[in-house]
Design a protein around this motif. Structure first.
Motif, PDB file in Angstrom:
ATOM      1  N   VAL A 162       7.167  -5.092 -22.310  1.00  0.00           N
ATOM      2  CA  VAL A 162       6.251  -4.020 -22.703  1.00  0.00           C
ATOM      3  C   VAL A 162       4.965  -4.596 -23.317  1.00  0.00           C
ATOM      4  O   VAL A 162       3.862  -4.168 -22.951  1.00  0.00           O
ATOM      5  CB  VAL A 162       6.944  -3.033 -23.658  1.00  0.00           C
ATOM      6  N   PRO A 163       5.066  -5.576 -24.226  1.00  0.00           N
ATOM      7  CA  PRO A 163       3.813  -6.201 -24.679  1.00  0.00           C
ATOM      8  C   PRO A 163       3.025  -6.801 -23.516  1.00  0.00           C
ATOM      9  O   PRO A 163       1.786  -6.812 -23.539  1.00  0.00           O
ATOM     10  CB  PRO A 163       4.297  -7.287 -25.656  1.00  0.00           C
ATOM     11  N   GLY A 164       3.741  -7.299 -22.512  1.00  0.00           N
ATOM     12  CA  GLY A 164       3.059  -7.844 -21.339  1.00  0.00           C
ATOM     13  C   GLY A 164       2.259  -6.763 -20.627  1.00  0.00           C
ATOM     14  O   GLY A 164       1.154  -7.011 -20.123  1.00  0.00           O
TER      15      GLY A 164
ATOM     16  N   SER B  70      18.233 -11.030 -26.716  1.00  0.00           N
ATOM     17  CA  SER B  70      17.618 -11.375 -25.431  1.00  0.00           C
ATOM     18  C   SER B  70      16.203 -10.799 -25.321  1.00  0.00           C
ATOM     19  O   SER B  70      15.308 -11.438 -24.763  1.00  0.00           O
ATOM     20  CB  SER B  70      18.487 -10.907 -24.265  1.00  0.00           C
ATOM     21  N   ALA B  71      15.999  -9.596 -25.875  1.00  0.00           N
ATOM     22  CA  ALA B  71      14.646  -9.025 -25.844  1.00  0.00           C
ATOM     23  C   ALA B  71      13.707  -9.836 -26.736  1.00  0.00           C
ATOM     24  O   ALA B  71      12.563 -10.133 -26.364  1.00  0.00           O
ATOM     25  CB  ALA B  71      14.688  -7.573 -26.302  1.00  0.00           C
ATOM     26  N   PHE B  72      14.195 -10.208 -27.912  1.00  0.00           N
ATOM     27  CA  PHE B  72      13.380 -11.011 -28.823  1.00  0.00           C
ATOM     28  C   PHE B  72      13.003 -12.340 -28.176  1.00  0.00           C
ATOM     29  O   PHE B  72      11.854 -12.796 -28.273  1.00  0.00           O
ATOM     30  CB  PHE B  72      14.155 -11.257 -30.128  1.00  0.00           C
ATOM     31  N   THR B  73      13.971 -12.943 -27.488  1.00  0.00           N
ATOM     32  CA  THR B  73      13.729 -14.235 -26.839  1.00  0.00           C
ATOM     33  C   THR B  73      12.603 -14.129 -25.807  1.00  0.00           C
ATOM     34  O   THR B  73      11.698 -14.977 -25.759  1.00  0.00           O
ATOM     35  CB  THR B  73      15.025 -14.713 -26.150  1.00  0.00           C
ATOM     36  N   THR B  74      12.637 -13.094 -25.000  1.00  0.00           N
ATOM     37  CA  THR B  74      11.607 -12.925 -23.968  1.00  0.00           C
ATOM     38  C   THR B  74      10.234 -12.690 -24.592  1.00  0.00           C
ATOM     39  O   THR B  74       9.241 -13.304 -24.190  1.00  0.00           O
ATOM     40  CB  THR B  74      11.973 -11.747 -23.052  1.00  0.00           C
ATOM     41  N   VAL B  75      10.189 -11.791 -25.566  1.00  0.00           N
ATOM     42  CA  VAL B  75       8.894 -11.472 -26.169  1.00  0.00           C
ATOM     43  C   VAL B  75       8.334 -12.680 -26.913  1.00  0.00           C
ATOM     44  O   VAL B  75       7.141 -12.993 -26.813  1.00  0.00           O
ATOM     45  CB  VAL B  75       9.037 -10.249 -27.107  1.00  0.00           C
ATOM     46  N   TRP B  76       9.187 -13.375 -27.631  1.00  0.00           N
ATOM     47  CA  TRP B  76       8.690 -14.557 -28.341  1.00  0.00           C
ATOM     48  C   TRP B  76       8.164 -15.585 -27.348  1.00  0.00           C
ATOM     49  O   TRP B  76       7.058 -16.106 -27.506  1.00  0.00           O
ATOM     50  CB  TRP B  76       9.794 -15.181 -29.216  1.00  0.00           C
ATOM     51  N   THR B  77       8.960 -15.885 -26.306  1.00  0.00           N
ATOM     52  CA  THR B  77       8.593 -16.968 -25.398  1.00  0.00           C
ATOM     53  C   THR B  77       7.345 -16.624 -24.578  1.00  0.00           C
ATOM     54  O   THR B  77       6.416 -17.431 -24.459  1.00  0.00           O
ATOM     55  CB  THR B  77       9.763 -17.279 -24.444  1.00  0.00           C
TER      56      THR B  77
ATOM     57  N   ALA C  34      -3.928  -6.209 -28.266  1.00  0.00           N
ATOM     58  CA  ALA C  34      -2.872  -5.183 -28.268  1.00  0.00           C
ATOM     59  C   ALA C  34      -1.517  -5.815 -28.010  1.00  0.00           C
ATOM     60  O   ALA C  34      -0.509  -5.442 -28.619  1.00  0.00           O
ATOM     61  CB  ALA C  34      -3.173  -4.117 -27.206  1.00  0.00           C
ATOM     62  N   ARG C  35      -1.480  -6.786 -27.094  1.00  0.00           N
ATOM     63  CA  ARG C  35      -0.206  -7.461 -26.844  1.00  0.00           C
ATOM     64  C   ARG C  35       0.274  -8.192 -28.092  1.00  0.00           C
ATOM     65  O   ARG C  35       1.450  -8.107 -28.449  1.00  0.00           O
ATOM     66  CB  ARG C  35      -0.339  -8.477 -25.709  1.00  0.00           C
ATOM     67  N   ALA C  36      -0.617  -8.925 -28.738  1.00  0.00           N
ATOM     68  CA  ALA C  36      -0.209  -9.704 -29.911  1.00  0.00           C
ATOM     69  C   ALA C  36       0.354  -8.786 -30.994  1.00  0.00           C
ATOM     70  O   ALA C  36       1.403  -9.066 -31.583  1.00  0.00           O
ATOM     71  CB  ALA C  36      -1.399 -10.505 -30.437  1.00  0.00           C
TER      72      ALA C  36
END
Lengths: 582, 73
Positions: free
Chosen positions: A134-136, A386-393, A146-148
């Motif tokens: 979603v941030p993407g 898993s969601a945190f991992t994707t958003v962080w990476t 906005a993404r950050a």
């Protein structure tokens, strides 16, 4: 109720659990070898799946998006299971005992319309844009700021949610099994870490589908046998009215005409506009924890069907979560109380589900029921991690720190982030012990972060005039205003009358109205700034915005193959159930 | 779902676990039918473990057979 220290918390919250454990040294908490075997087999299976899937998670697409090859059924079940965390199982059963059938609103009007909207209206843009998060999407639509902002607030919320999951799980295992809280937190979280590190999102999704089955099979026995004991639905209602004559616990809407005529202390406008139009849409359409599951679908039609399939199952979940709470009102010989009052021989609302499990489930079934609870906790935790991992990476590390690394490097970063995310969540679990009741905590989080985000995303998708700066400032103003209102009421509880527009409003009402106001502030700021700034070119918006994106036709599909047909069927069922339980 | 990569279906894993669970729960139910526990649960006379164990066993057997890896190759 806020606790001044961990010691206070243990005195107020955990002491009843310990008493329950001691008082019922016979059948209530003693697991037989059969039960233990069932629990051990479950842990062996989820870890085994993780090891098996390691070989299929070599690329970033595999690790973070499960290869984008899930069927609609797998994505849909995972979509619902990721939300079936500890709060669903324990928290809403407790809320059902405390507030009655009103808690069902969080499953029906607080979920179904939003899930159908996601499937029919929003998924095409998420899917066609090929975003990984979603941030993407916000980056593609509004730019990097906005993404950050979204990624950082999401990461913060996610680790807090994960901590809540762990905390709730540790409480129930303490109540039922007498397990040490530290042991429960570490064993379950490390298990989740192992299978997510090994298999990435695919492993999380596989286990979520498995957990979904176990949750249903383990929890449904309590509802069925409970209904038999109570004499069916009508018998249960009669017993509740006899046990609690002063309150209406069995009507969904008829008591919502006034803040004072229902146990939740809320008005129908708060449920419809705050919960139904803002919080639920915010959660189910923009919370990456659940949206990530749908993004793994193998094609556009599957990605549209997945939330609709999820909605069909979601509409049934009150049968295994809310009904046990209502049955507790009807058949339990004692009256449960708030956590702060649960001293001596009194048990708190939070213990209603374990009490009902112990009431009906003998050896074997008790093991399955406990496994259902553990599975719920772990699916919620794995979803967060898993969601945190994707958003962080992808949205923090790659976007802000290291843009040009190899795919292999990002996968390695994802595995390390999983471990670190779990450790941070464990720390959060200990912090949660200083906080108020579980549900209040989570509702506060939802309305602080999720409601404004929904305003930004929905304007971005449906109104092409929305500009990049407007998206960022609208989201920021909405989030800051939401946090400010929350802080205002924390400092001065009497301020609640201004937020919820009534001196009779209770905590739940505050959450609904705070979400509504923060969403409105976000939308107003976004619209005003959009009109004051230069419009974006239509070419820049292709694949991102309604009116600038060519959507594939479904005219060649038979009626029963079209997502809109099944969405309509679920919508009819949703309306019928609300009328039946009016 | 990704059969091209030789991935075993999730439904097979679910089937195996449910099959084993069904056997365990049904066995426990039958055992307690003949050896009732000292502190029976409410409505123990329904023997929920027997019928629910049998249902879980059948469900597990169906998924295990239907999605057995060799069968799907």
């Amino acid at each position: 109720m806020l606790y001044a220290s961990r010691k206070d918390f243990e005195t107020n919250m955990l002491a009843p659990a310990a008493l329950l454990f001691q008082a019922a040294s016979g059948k209530l908490i003693s697991l037989s070898p059969v039960d233990i075997a069932i629990i051990v087999l479950y842990f062996a299976m989820v870890i085994g799946i993780g090891f098996y899937l390691k070989r299929f998670s070599g690329t970033g697409e595999d690790f973070f998006l499960a290869g984008r090859e899930m069927t609609a059924w797998i994505a849909g079940l995972s979509f619902v299971a990721a939300n079936l965390g500890s709060l669903e199982m324990m928290g809403w059963a407790a809320s059902a005992y405390q507030y009655g059938i009103l808690a069902t609103h969080w499953y029906w009007i607080g979920a179904i319309p939003a899930m159908l909207f996601l499937g029919l209206i929003m998924m095409p843009f998420y899917y066609i844009s090929k975003t990984h998060s979603v941030p993407g999407y916000l980056k593609l639509r509004f730019g990097e700021p906005a993404r950050a902002l979204s990624a950082i607030t999401f990461g913060f919320m996610t680790v807090l949610m994960s901590g809540v999951n762990m905390y709730a799980m540790a409480i129930v295992l303490k109540v039922i099994l007498g397990w040490d809280i530290n042991f429960s937190v570490w064993v379950s979280s490390l298990t989740v870490a192992v299978y997510v590190v090994l298999g990435g999102l695919r492993s999380a999704i596989f286990n979520e589908v498995l957990q979904f089955f176990l949750i249903w099979l383990g929890a449904i026995v309590t509802s069925v046998v409970g209904l038999i004991e109570a004499g069916g639905w009508s018998g249960m209602v009669q017993r509740i009215h006899a046990n609690f004559p002063a309150q209406d616990y069995t009507h969904l809407w008829s008591g919502l005409g006034s803040f004072r005529s229902n146990p939740m202390g809320i008005h129908w406008t708060g449920i419809v506009f705050g919960l139904g139009c803002v919080i639920s849409f915010g959660y189910w359409t923009t919370d990456f924890l659940v949206v990530q599951r749908v993004l793994t679908a193998r094609d556009l039609r599957s990605s549209k069907m997945a939330p609709i399939i999820g909605a069909a199952f979601k509409i049934c979940i009150p049968f295994i979560v809310i009904l046990p709470g209502l049955l507790g009102l009807a058949v339990l010989p004692e009256h449960l109380v708030g956590a702060a009052q649960a001293t001596g021989n009194l048990h708190s609302y939070n213990e209603v589900l374990p009490l009902m499990l112990a009431r009906y489930c003998g050896p074997g079934l008790l093991g399955l029921g406990i496994t259902a609870l553990i599975a719920g906790f772990m699916s919620g935790m794995a979803g967060n991690v898993s969601a945190f991992t994707t958003v962080w990476t992808y949205d923090i590390y790659r976007a802000l720190m290291n843009k040009n690394a190899t795919d292999e490097h990002y996968v390695k970063m994802g595995r390390w982030t999983t471990v670190i995310g779990v450790l941070v969540s464990i720390g959060t679990a200990y912090m949660v012990m200083q906080s108020a009741s579980i549900m209040d905590y989570v509702q506060a989080l939802f309305s602080i972060f999720i409601a404004p985000l929904f305003g930004t995303v929905i304007l971005g998708m449906l109104w092409k005039r929305t500009t990049g700066p407007a998206g960022f400032w609208g989201l920021l103003c909405g989030t800051v205003s939401s946090f400010s209102m929350w802080l205002w009421v924390k400092i001065d509880p009497s301020a609640l009358r201004y937020i919820a527009l009534s001196p009779y409003a209770k905590t739940m009402a505050e959450d609904m109205y705070r979400a509504l106001w923060s969403w409105l502030i976000c939308v107003i700021v976004t619209v005003v700034i959009s009109l004051l700034t230069k419009p974006m070119l239509e070419a820049e918006l292709e694949g991102l915005v309604y009116g600038c994106t060519k959507l594939p036709s479904e005219g060649h599909l038979r009626l029963y193959q079209r997502p809109v047909f099944w969405a309509g069927a679920v919508a009819v069922l949703f309306v019928a159930l609300n009328i039946i339980f009016w | 779902m990704v059969e091209g990569k030789g991935l075993i279906s999730i439904w097979f894993f679910i089937g195996v676990l449910l099959l084993v669970y069904g056997i365990i729960i049904l066995s426990a139910g039958v055992y307690h039918l003949f050896h009732p526990p000292a502190h029976p649960v409410v409505l123990a006379n329904l023997h929920a473990a027997i019928w629910w164990g049998a249902f879980v066993l059948l469900m597990g057997a169906f998924y295990t057979f239907r999605f057995f890896p060799r069968r799907n190759k």
